[in-house]
Design a protein around this motif. Structure first.
Motif, PDB file in Angstrom:
ATOM      1  N   ALA A  65     -44.108  50.835 -38.210  1.00 41.29           N
ATOM      2  CA  ALA A  65     -43.870  51.355 -39.574  1.00 41.29           C
ATOM      3  C   ALA A  65     -43.064  52.624 -39.573  1.00 41.29           C
ATOM      4  O   ALA A  65     -42.475  52.998 -40.618  1.00 41.29           O
ATOM      5  CB  ALA A  65     -45.499  51.841 -39.973  1.00 41.29           C
ATOM      6  N   ASN A  66     -43.207  53.341 -38.744  1.00 43.80           N
ATOM      7  CA  ASN A  66     -42.337  54.380 -38.639  1.00 43.80           C
ATOM      8  C   ASN A  66     -40.726  54.150 -38.631  1.00 43.80           C
ATOM      9  O   ASN A  66     -39.916  54.726 -39.203  1.00 43.80           O
ATOM     10  CB  ASN A  66     -42.545  55.219 -37.140  1.00 43.80           C
ATOM     11  CG  ASN A  66     -41.728  56.490 -37.073  1.00 43.80           C
ATOM     12  OD1 ASN A  66     -41.880  57.475 -37.633  1.00 43.80           O
ATOM     13  ND2 ASN A  66     -40.675  56.399 -36.196  1.00 43.80           N
ATOM     14  N   ASP A  67     -40.438  53.211 -37.669  1.00 46.52           N
ATOM     15  CA  ASP A  67     -38.985  52.566 -37.858  1.00 46.52           C
ATOM     16  C   ASP A  67     -38.537  52.082 -39.082  1.00 46.52           C
ATOM     17  O   ASP A  67     -37.662  52.269 -39.566  1.00 46.52           O
ATOM     18  CB  ASP A  67     -38.827  51.435 -36.757  1.00 46.52           C
ATOM     19  CG  ASP A  67     -38.341  51.833 -35.498  1.00 46.52           C
ATOM     20  OD1 ASP A  67     -38.114  53.030 -35.467  1.00 46.52           O
ATOM     21  OD2 ASP A  67     -37.696  51.172 -34.943  1.00 46.52           O
ATOM     22  N   GLY A  68     -39.692  51.391 -39.915  1.00 47.76           N
ATOM     23  CA  GLY A  68     -39.226  50.823 -41.329  1.00 47.76           C
ATOM     24  C   GLY A  68     -39.177  51.992 -42.211  1.00 47.76           C
ATOM     25  O   GLY A  68     -37.959  51.739 -43.063  1.00 47.76           O
ATOM     26  N   LEU A  69     -39.871  52.728 -42.156  1.00 41.01           N
ATOM     27  CA  LEU A  69     -39.610  53.954 -42.955  1.00 41.01           C
ATOM     28  C   LEU A  69     -38.392  54.693 -42.730  1.00 41.01           C
ATOM     29  O   LEU A  69     -37.538  55.090 -43.548  1.00 41.01           O
ATOM     30  CB  LEU A  69     -40.780  55.029 -42.842  1.00 41.01           C
ATOM     31  CG  LEU A  69     -42.116  54.934 -43.723  1.00 41.01           C
ATOM     32  CD1 LEU A  69     -43.230  55.635 -43.423  1.00 41.01           C
ATOM     33  CD2 LEU A  69     -41.621  55.270 -45.321  1.00 41.01           C
ATOM     34  N   VAL A  70     -38.001  55.211 -41.566  1.00 38.98           N
ATOM     35  CA  VAL A  70     -37.107  55.824 -41.331  1.00 38.98           C
ATOM     36  C   VAL A  70     -35.776  55.455 -41.257  1.00 38.98           C
ATOM     37  O   VAL A  70     -34.708  55.927 -41.772  1.00 38.98           O
ATOM     38  CB  VAL A  70     -37.235  56.717 -39.776  1.00 38.98           C
ATOM     39  CG1 VAL A  70     -35.846  57.351 -39.415  1.00 38.98           C
ATOM     40  CG2 VAL A  70     -38.438  57.494 -39.474  1.00 38.98           C
ATOM     41  N   SER A  71     -35.716  54.163 -40.736  1.00 43.67           N
ATOM     42  CA  SER A  71     -34.301  53.533 -40.900  1.00 43.67           C
ATOM     43  C   SER A  71     -33.912  53.005 -42.004  1.00 43.67           C
ATOM     44  O   SER A  71     -32.714  53.209 -42.449  1.00 43.67           O
ATOM     45  CB  SER A  71     -34.225  52.247 -39.931  1.00 43.67           C
ATOM     46  OG  SER A  71     -35.557  51.273 -40.301  1.00 43.67           O
TER      47      SER A  71
ATOM     48  N   GLY B 296     -34.034  44.753 -39.735  1.00 47.05           N
ATOM     49  CA  GLY B 296     -35.002  45.535 -38.790  1.00 47.05           C
ATOM     50  C   GLY B 296     -36.317  44.846 -38.508  1.00 47.05           C
ATOM     51  O   GLY B 296     -36.608  45.000 -37.193  1.00 47.05           O
ATOM     52  N   ALA B 297     -36.812  44.163 -39.280  1.00 50.02           N
ATOM     53  CA  ALA B 297     -38.156  43.294 -39.017  1.00 50.02           C
ATOM     54  C   ALA B 297     -37.957  42.494 -38.051  1.00 50.02           C
ATOM     55  O   ALA B 297     -38.642  42.313 -37.117  1.00 50.02           O
ATOM     56  CB  ALA B 297     -38.654  42.782 -40.312  1.00 50.02           C
ATOM     57  N   MET B 298     -36.816  41.639 -38.142  1.00 51.81           N
ATOM     58  CA  MET B 298     -36.412  40.643 -37.127  1.00 51.81           C
ATOM     59  C   MET B 298     -36.096  41.326 -35.733  1.00 51.81           C
ATOM     60  O   MET B 298     -36.581  40.647 -34.888  1.00 51.81           O
ATOM     61  CB  MET B 298     -35.155  39.703 -37.463  1.00 51.81           C
ATOM     62  CG  MET B 298     -35.507  38.883 -38.924  1.00 51.81           C
ATOM     63  SD  MET B 298     -36.771  37.625 -38.590  1.00 51.81           S
ATOM     64  CE  MET B 298     -36.364  36.587 -37.307  1.00 51.81           C
TER      65      MET B 298
ATOM     66  N   PHE C 159     -43.127  46.900 -39.841  1.00 50.22           N
ATOM     67  CA  PHE C 159     -41.684  47.298 -40.126  1.00 50.22           C
ATOM     68  C   PHE C 159     -41.536  47.146 -41.663  1.00 50.22           C
ATOM     69  O   PHE C 159     -41.035  48.131 -42.358  1.00 50.22           O
ATOM     70  CB  PHE C 159     -40.676  46.759 -39.218  1.00 50.22           C
ATOM     71  CG  PHE C 159     -39.241  47.487 -39.535  1.00 50.22           C
ATOM     72  CD1 PHE C 159     -38.567  48.162 -38.872  1.00 50.22           C
ATOM     73  CD2 PHE C 159     -38.673  46.709 -40.658  1.00 50.22           C
ATOM     74  CE1 PHE C 159     -37.215  48.655 -38.979  1.00 50.22           C
ATOM     75  CE2 PHE C 159     -37.113  47.009 -40.846  1.00 50.22           C
ATOM     76  CZ  PHE C 159     -36.719  48.134 -39.903  1.00 50.22           C
ATOM     77  N   SER C 160     -41.844  46.093 -41.977  1.00 47.87           N
ATOM     78  CA  SER C 160     -41.443  45.695 -43.524  1.00 47.87           C
ATOM     79  C   SER C 160     -42.517  46.426 -44.461  1.00 47.87           C
ATOM     80  O   SER C 160     -42.043  46.661 -45.334  1.00 47.87           O
ATOM     81  CB  SER C 160     -41.957  44.292 -43.592  1.00 47.87           C
ATOM     82  OG  SER C 160     -41.388  43.259 -42.727  1.00 47.87           O
ATOM     83  N   PHE C 161     -43.570  46.892 -44.102  1.00 48.37           N
ATOM     84  CA  PHE C 161     -44.495  47.705 -44.850  1.00 48.37           C
ATOM     85  C   PHE C 161     -43.891  48.880 -44.998  1.00 48.37           C
ATOM     86  O   PHE C 161     -44.097  49.457 -46.150  1.00 48.37           O
ATOM     87  CB  PHE C 161     -45.818  47.595 -44.232  1.00 48.37           C
ATOM     88  CG  PHE C 161     -46.746  48.600 -45.162  1.00 48.37           C
ATOM     89  CD1 PHE C 161     -47.724  48.183 -46.027  1.00 48.37           C
ATOM     90  CD2 PHE C 161     -47.181  49.818 -44.599  1.00 48.37           C
ATOM     91  CE1 PHE C 161     -48.265  48.906 -46.900  1.00 48.37           C
ATOM     92  CE2 PHE C 161     -47.917  50.770 -45.152  1.00 48.37           C
ATOM     93  CZ  PHE C 161     -48.682  50.043 -46.617  1.00 48.37           C
ATOM     94  N   GLY C 162     -43.360  49.570 -44.028  1.00 42.36           N
ATOM     95  CA  GLY C 162     -42.794  51.058 -44.018  1.00 42.36           C
ATOM     96  C   GLY C 162     -41.480  50.774 -44.710  1.00 42.36           C
ATOM     97  O   GLY C 162     -41.409  51.712 -45.440  1.00 42.36           O
TER      98      GLY C 162
END
Length: 233
Positions: free
Chosen positions: A25-31, A60-62, A157-160
């Protein structure tokens, strides 16, 4: 005679999925937010910003799923190799393994007679389990599973990543950078606090450290987007 049950709730059993969930989630938001802010700062229009953000979400999710799967699989392979080696040693040199287990309990504070007694009794019940737990330090409680870690990372990741994309889609084009940045910082603070709370750590500390690095990432990409946008113009 009535008995009072003593119930305890520990956080260690959550480590396997909690790490993957918070990281994803953190990566999804930040990236994704950083990508959106950078592209917007370069002067791109809404369609280009959304396409870049969506591409970042999918890639990113993959990437997160693949990375978690490979990482946890490698850890699992190493643990299984150690267990296989321990199984062989128990079959070939049982007395040496018993002495080794005794020495472990000696270092933990038992006297020699009691350490030997404990080692003998545990060996009779489950020799491999005792060595895996006390010699190798492998516990079923904290073992992560590759597929579980991969799916959790991709989903979170997708959620973020959806958060900055929604804000970019709804905000006026001229304000995408500021709206996405503020929204992402708030979401990061909530995420950091929630992750710390679930893990039993301090909420404020968890929120501050996540927000700081998120702000730094977005600031860096905003600078890059601005510089290259001016150069291209």
């Amino acid at each position: 005679m009535s008995r009072l049950t003593h119930s305890e709730t520990h956080m260690v059993h959550r480590i396997g999925w909690l790490r993957a969930a918070v990281l994803g989630a953190n990566d999804g938001l930040v990236s994704t937010a950083s990508l959106v802010v950078g592209v917007a700062a370069a002067g791109s229009g809404r369609p280009e910003i959304l396409i870049a953000g969506l591409a970042g979400l999918v890639a990113g999710a993959m990437s997160m799923a693949a990375g978690e799967y490979v990482s946890v699989s490698s850890q699992t392979d190493a643990e299984q190799a150690d267990i296989a080696r321990e199984t062989k040693e128990l079959a070939e040199t049982p007395e040496e393994e018993l002495n080794e287990l005794t020495s472990i309990y000696l270092t933990r504070g038992l006297d020699e007679a009691l350490a030997r007694q404990v080692a003998v009794q545990l060996t009779k019940k489950d020799a491999l389990g005792a060595h895996v737990r006390d010699e190798l330090g492998i516990s079923e409680t904290v073992v992560a599973h590759p597929i579980q870690a991969a799916l959790v990372s991709a989903a979170t990741f997708s959620f973020g990543a959806v958060v900055p994309l929604i804000m970019a889609a709804l905000s006026p084009t001229a304000q995408i950078t500021s709206v996405v940045a503020v929204t992402t910082l708030v979401a990061l603070a909530v995420l950091g606090g929630l992750g710390a709370s679930v893990g039993g750590a301090g909420i404020t500390k968890g929120a501050v450290r996540v927000t700081f690095w998120g702000a730094l990432a977005m600031a860096a990409t905003a600078v890059v987007g601005t510089v290259f946008g001016v150069a291209a113009g």
